[in-house]
Design an enzyme around this catalytic site. Structure first.
Site, PDB file in Angstrom:
ATOM      1  N   HIS A   1       0.845  -1.190   0.000  1.00 53.91           N
ATOM      2  CA  HIS A   1       0.000   0.000   0.000  1.00 53.91           C
ATOM      3  C   HIS A   1       0.884   1.245   0.000  1.00 53.91           C
ATOM      4  O   HIS A   1       2.101   1.168   0.134  1.00 53.91           O
ATOM      5  CB  HIS A   1      -0.969   0.015   1.202  1.00 53.91           C
ATOM      6  CG  HIS A   1      -0.347   0.210   2.542  1.00 53.91           C
ATOM      7  ND1 HIS A   1      -1.070   0.288   3.713  1.00 53.91           N
ATOM      8  CD2 HIS A   1       0.953   0.342   2.919  1.00 53.91           C
ATOM      9  CE1 HIS A   1      -0.264   0.468   4.729  1.00 53.91           C
ATOM     10  NE2 HIS A   1       0.977   0.499   4.284  1.00 53.91           N
TER      11      HIS A   1
ATOM     12  N   CYS B   1       5.600   6.489   4.286  1.00 47.82           N
ATOM     13  CA  CYS B   1       4.417   5.781   3.777  1.00 47.82           C
ATOM     14  C   CYS B   1       3.890   6.422   2.506  1.00 47.82           C
ATOM     15  O   CYS B   1       2.996   5.880   1.854  1.00 47.82           O
ATOM     16  CB  CYS B   1       3.305   5.754   4.834  1.00 47.82           C
ATOM     17  SG  CYS B   1       3.787   4.867   6.304  1.00 47.82           S
TER      18      CYS B   1
ATOM     19  N   HIS C   1       3.481  -5.033   3.897  1.00 44.09           N
ATOM     20  CA  HIS C   1       3.484  -5.549   5.271  1.00 44.09           C
ATOM     21  C   HIS C   1       2.988  -6.986   5.278  1.00 44.09           C
ATOM     22  O   HIS C   1       2.242  -7.397   4.391  1.00 44.09           O
ATOM     23  CB  HIS C   1       2.552  -4.727   6.173  1.00 44.09           C
ATOM     24  CG  HIS C   1       2.943  -3.298   6.332  1.00 44.09           C
ATOM     25  ND1 HIS C   1       4.014  -2.909   7.111  1.00 44.09           N
ATOM     26  CD2 HIS C   1       2.427  -2.160   5.817  1.00 44.09           C
ATOM     27  CE1 HIS C   1       4.125  -1.591   7.078  1.00 44.09           C
ATOM     28  NE2 HIS C   1       3.177  -1.109   6.284  1.00 44.09           N
TER      29      HIS C   1
ATOM     30  N   HIS D   1      -1.569 -10.633  -1.136  1.00 40.52           N
ATOM     31  CA  HIS D   1      -0.708 -10.388  -2.303  1.00 40.52           C
ATOM     32  C   HIS D   1      -1.355  -9.429  -3.292  1.00 40.52           C
ATOM     33  O   HIS D   1      -1.255  -9.605  -4.505  1.00 40.52           O
ATOM     34  CB  HIS D   1      -0.272 -11.702  -2.955  1.00 40.52           C
ATOM     35  CG  HIS D   1       0.744 -12.427  -2.131  1.00 40.52           C
ATOM     36  ND1 HIS D   1       0.443 -13.033  -0.927  1.00 40.52           N
ATOM     37  CD2 HIS D   1       2.076 -12.597  -2.303  1.00 40.52           C
ATOM     38  CE1 HIS D   1       1.536 -13.562  -0.408  1.00 40.52           C
ATOM     39  NE2 HIS D   1       2.553 -13.304  -1.214  1.00 40.52           N
TER      40      HIS D   1
ATOM     41  N   GLU E   1      -0.567  -4.369  11.585  1.00 42.25           N
ATOM     42  CA  GLU E   1       0.222  -4.039  10.387  1.00 42.25           C
ATOM     43  C   GLU E   1       1.670  -4.474  10.601  1.00 42.25           C
ATOM     44  O   GLU E   1       2.359  -4.916   9.685  1.00 42.25           O
ATOM     45  CB  GLU E   1       0.138  -2.532  10.146  1.00 42.25           C
ATOM     46  CG  GLU E   1       0.866  -2.039   8.932  1.00 42.25           C
ATOM     47  CD  GLU E   1       0.712  -0.545   8.764  1.00 42.25           C
ATOM     48  OE1 GLU E   1      -0.393  -0.093   8.397  1.00 42.25           O
ATOM     49  OE2 GLU E   1       1.679   0.188   9.018  1.00 42.25           O
TER      50      GLU E   1
END
Lengths: 140, 156
Positions: free
Chosen positions: A14, A33, A41, A80, A124
């Site tokens: 992400h 991020c 993650h 995935h 996470e």
């Protein structure tokens, strides 16, 4: 009342970026991020269902059934995958733990027909998690 | 199925510090201290790697997807707790334990007191793991009667 928890893991990538903010603001708020190509993650999801054991089977719900629900609703959707681009339920949202846990709640709650969904906790990393529950249920 | 109650979201974050302590109550005799605290009463103290789990709640900001920016929470916990506790003697270096036995029950409550003034999200509870087999939780006074400090101990 008995609380039953099942744990699953999935891996996904992400990035955090709000198109309504400037590049500088995105960088300031989201830091690493915000890196444009994303990062990933290993997520751990704990799903807790509350209920009374069935007098015949002794089960709150059949773990096999819960496993299938989690496989269908979460693993197939998120494992995935690049969460920003491949999970429609997250589109238009920053895929933070806080937002993901609500999306996961909304995916699972209508599927749990024996017992009631009590809590969803998403890690996470081992040191960062968000959890979601109905107001008044408390976090346990 | 949905029962109409609002969804609540919490954020949890784990921190670590290493510190020494000695459990010794001046209200007890030497023999009683030895009996109550056992090895934890050894005069020169001993140490642990503590884990502190901090849970906060609040509105998820639609612009950021966050209850609180982690950098702000990390900074606050670092300043209020980690700097004060890490690589310290709890008995000697933390004022709260000058006259209070630094059991993990009290360590947990002290950390809660230090963090409850966080302005950017509501502190829900503090969990302290003294070892991987001992954990304590404190959620403040509103729930004190019901919950108090909960201790979990894994069977050896």
């Amino acid at each position: 009342m008995v609380y039953l928890t099942r744990k699953i893991e999935f891996s996904a990538s992400h990035l955090y970026h709000n198109p309504a903010l400037s590049a500088e603001e995105n960088q300031r708020i989201f830091g690493k991020c915000n890196n444009p190509h994303g990062h990933g993650h290993n997520y751990t999801l704990e799903v807790t269902v509350a209920g009374e054991p069935d007098p015949v089977t002794g089960m709150v719900l059949d773990l096999k059934e819960l496993k299938e629900i989690l496989e269908r609703e979460i693993i197939q959707r998120m494992d995935h995958r690049f969460l920003n681009y491949e999970v429609p339920e997250l589109s238009g949202q920053i895929p933070t733990c806080e937002n993901m846990v609500r999306v996961i709640w909304n995916l699972l709650e209508p599927r749990i027909t024996q017992g009631t969904l009590h809590k969803v906790r998403l890690y996470e990393t081992p040191d960062l998690f968000a959890e979601c529950y109905r107001n008044g249920a408390g976090s346990r | 199925m949905s029962d109409g109650r609002k969804l609540r979201v919490e954020l949890g974050r784990r921190y670590r510090f290493a510190a020494s302590h000695r459990l010794h109550s001046p209200q007890l005799s030497e023999e009683e201290n030895g009996r109550v605290y056992g090895k934890c009463n050894n005069p020169y103290g001993h140490g642990h790697n503590y884990v502190v789990e901090v849970s906060v709640s609040g509105t998820v900001d639609p612009a950021t997807g966050m209850i609180v920016n982690l950098a702000d929470l990390d900074w606050f916990v670092e300043r209020e707790v980690i700097e004060a506790f890490d690589h310290k003697s709890l008995n000697e270096d933390v004022a709260a334990f000058r006259n209070r036995v630094p059991t993990t029950e009290y360590v947990c409550m002290e950390i809660y007191q230090r963090l409850k003034h966080f302005r950017l999200a509501k502190l829900e509870r503090v969990r302290v793991e003294e070892t991987s087999n001992n954990a304590f939780e404190y959620a403040g006074e509103e729930t004190h009667d019901r919950m108090a400090v909960q201790q979990g101990r894994k069977a050896k």
